[in-house]
Scaffold this motif. Structure first.
Motif, PDB file in Angstrom:
ATOM      1  N   LYS A   1       0.916  -1.241   0.316  1.00  0.00           N
ATOM      2  CA  LYS A   1       0.158   0.152  -0.284  1.00  0.00           C
ATOM      3  C   LYS A   1       0.718   1.394  -0.009  1.00  0.00           C
ATOM      4  N   LEU A   2       0.869   2.426  -1.006  1.00  0.00           N
ATOM      5  CA  LEU A   2       1.558   3.181  -1.380  1.00  0.00           C
ATOM      6  C   LEU A   2       0.812   4.484  -1.429  1.00  0.00           C
ATOM      7  N   ALA A   3       1.569   5.024  -1.017  1.00  0.00           N
ATOM      8  CA  ALA A   3       0.776   6.788  -0.935  1.00  0.00           C
ATOM      9  C   ALA A   3       0.528   7.433  -1.897  1.00  0.00           C
ATOM     10  N   ALA A   4      -0.758   8.153  -2.581  1.00  0.00           N
ATOM     11  CA  ALA A   4      -0.662   8.599  -3.847  1.00  0.00           C
ATOM     12  C   ALA A   4      -1.248  10.096  -3.581  1.00  0.00           C
ATOM     13  N   PRO A   5      -1.339  10.468  -2.805  1.00  0.00           N
ATOM     14  CA  PRO A   5      -1.729  12.201  -2.085  1.00  0.00           C
ATOM     15  C   PRO A   5      -2.177  13.013  -3.415  1.00  0.00           C
TER      16      PRO A   5
ATOM     17  N   CYS B   1      -4.820   6.375  -2.315  1.00  0.00           N
ATOM     18  CA  CYS B   1      -3.623   5.120  -2.439  1.00  0.00           C
ATOM     19  C   CYS B   1      -3.543   4.610  -3.789  1.00  0.00           C
ATOM     20  N   LEU B   2      -2.733   3.981  -3.733  1.00  0.00           N
ATOM     21  CA  LEU B   2      -2.044   3.438  -4.876  1.00  0.00           C
ATOM     22  C   LEU B   2      -1.384   1.718  -4.122  1.00  0.00           C
ATOM     23  N   SER B   3      -2.462   0.437  -4.258  1.00  0.00           N
ATOM     24  CA  SER B   3      -1.912  -0.897  -4.217  1.00  0.00           C
ATOM     25  C   SER B   3      -0.798  -1.712  -5.372  1.00  0.00           C
TER      26      SER B   3
END
Length: 460
Positions: free
Chosen positions: A154-158, A454-456
């Motif tokens: 799970k990565l942040a995509a603000p 969020c980027l998954s």
């Protein structure tokens, strides 16, 4: 209020109101041949001009209509428009143009310079979309878990734009992931899990704010990334990411670019007003063709064999065009048209079945359909009971993956056998609708990005 540009001579023009133009035109028609004119409806705006080439002079310009300006349901979002306008102190008297005179239409397309920032500077971003402590592609603390023991990173995509009609995620044949966050595009290596850098427009004095990205698409060889923006005057940005430099800026539509697709070395772009333009970035005059559909365009994709072009509309129409669209022909009609109850936003050609294409229904419909474009019939359909925001075929495993909105905000993998669509597994973990899905080259990883910013990365 409409503004018209009345051409007075080869290099002269004046701006006048529609009422004054209509009165003048009726008066002139009563005793002389009609004058040539070009309507402009770009938010009462003064445009720095560039001169169209011979092809462009024969194209119909993007011109908003009341139908396209009307609200288009919950899936649509408000278009960004510039309200600045011209206020000429003096409008010179218009003069007629005879048929023997050569017309030179002047249209506005200010050039905005873009720049590449490498990874070492990417963590110190200063643009406005960062509204929290999280940086793009930072690992989130809470890992995702889903059915069938599928795990994910799970990565942040603000500040990802929550717009159903955007296309902001794509992975190329080399495993490079492009993700648009507000006005910037990040490049992330899916194999090394590292950010290579970002592309962003340079803010020039007097331009106000940067262009918000509305769509992007990798070329099939993975070297060039095309970027469309949603500002009133939209260019298609072409980038050679390996070299980190701008290859070409193409003047495109005078409305939001909703989709891009590549046909070998040619790139096609579609606007929210239904204009489809085709470009050859290698040519001095890049515009090589155009067609117009009556409805607002929201998806565009060339078939894997480059023989057919599919365009989807907000009115639920799926148009199929042959390769003959690569030419200027206003009267050119699609070879096939199919209808579904909601916008044709989620769309994708089947990689192994020629002339088969899948579409997903919006919140009013929710059905996943597979169409035979040769017989113009729906050969398979299944109700997903949710909004389908995006879809992607897996060529290696011959499956279809869809990203959904309410009620579960999930990604579903479908098997298509004997004209039947059967769900294989479901991936859950997003707290808001999954706007975009794409796969890495060998289809071993699925990338989903949602309105929860969020980027998954799913290991499938």
């Amino acid at each position: 209020m409409y503004h018209f540009i009345v051409l007075q001579g080869e290099n002269e023009a004046c701006v006048t109101s529609y009422k004054r133009f209509r009165t003048w035109l009726i008066h002139r028609q009563s005793w002389q041949s009609p004058a040539a004119s070009t309507p402009f409806t770009t938010g009462r705006r003064c445009w720095p001009s560039f001169e169209f080439d011979a092809v462009c002079q024969r194209l119909e310009l993007d011109s908003p209509t009341r139908q396209h300006e009307a609200a288009q349901g919950r899936e649509d979002s408000t278009l960004i428009r510039d309200t600045s306008h011209c206020d000429p102190k003096k409008t010179p008297k218009a003069q007629s143009i005879t048929s023997s005179q050569r017309l030179s239409f002047m249209v506005k397309a200010p050039q905005q310079e873009w720049m590449w920032t490498a990874h070492e500077d990417s963590q110190s971003t200063d643009f406005k979309e960062i509204q929290s402590d999280l940086k793009p592609f930072c690992v989130m603390n809470t890992p995702l878990a889903s059915l069938h023991h599928k795990s994910a990173l799970k990565l942040a995509a603000p500040s990802l734009v929550n717009d159903y009609y955007t296309n902001l995620l794509d992975c190329n044949c080399n495993g490079l992931l492009a993700l648009a966050l507000d006005s910037c595009v990040y490049i992330w290596n899916s194999e090394t899990h590292s950010v290579l850098g970002r592309l962003e427009p340079r803010l020039e004095p007097g331009l106000g704010h940067r262009h918000t990205v509305s769509c992007l698409c990798w070329s099939k060889d993975g070297r060039i990334l095309s970027i469309g923006t949603r500002r009133g005057e939209v260019q298609v940005q072409l980038w050679d990411v390996e070299r980190g430099q701008n290859v070409r800026t193409l003047p495109s539509h005078m409305s939001v670019v909703r989709a891009l697709s590549w046909k070998q070395q040619l790139v096609s772009s579609g606007s929210t007003l239904g204009r489809i333009h085709h470009y050859d970035p290698r040519a001095p005059a890049p515009l090589v063709g155009a067609v117009v559909q009556q409805e607002a365009l929201c998806s565009l994709q060339w078939s894997p064999d480059d023989e057919w072009l599919a365009s989807g509309s907000t009115d639920g129409l799926l148009h199929i065009w042959d390769s003959g669209v690569m030419g200027v022909a206003r009267s050119h009609q699609p070879v096939a048209t199919m209808k579904q109850p909601s916008a044709v936003k989620a769309m994708g050609w089947c990689p192994w079945q020629r002339k088969m294409i899948a579409t997903g229904g919006g919140w009013k419909d929710g059905k996943l359909r597979i169409w035979d474009t040769e017989s113009v019939t729906c050969v398979s359909s299944v109700d997903s009971n949710s909004q389908i925001c995006s879809l992607s075929w897996t060529d290696a495993t011959r499956r279809l993956i869809t990203g959904h909105g309410l009620p579960h905000h999930s990604a579903i993998c479908w098997e298509w056998k004997l004209s039947t669509l059967t769900p294989s597994f479901c991936l859950t973990g997003h707290s808001n609708r999954i706007l975009h899905v794409t796969l890495n080259p060998d289809a071993s990883q699925l990338f989903t990005v949602g309105a929860d910013q969020c980027l998954s990365v799913w290991d499938i």
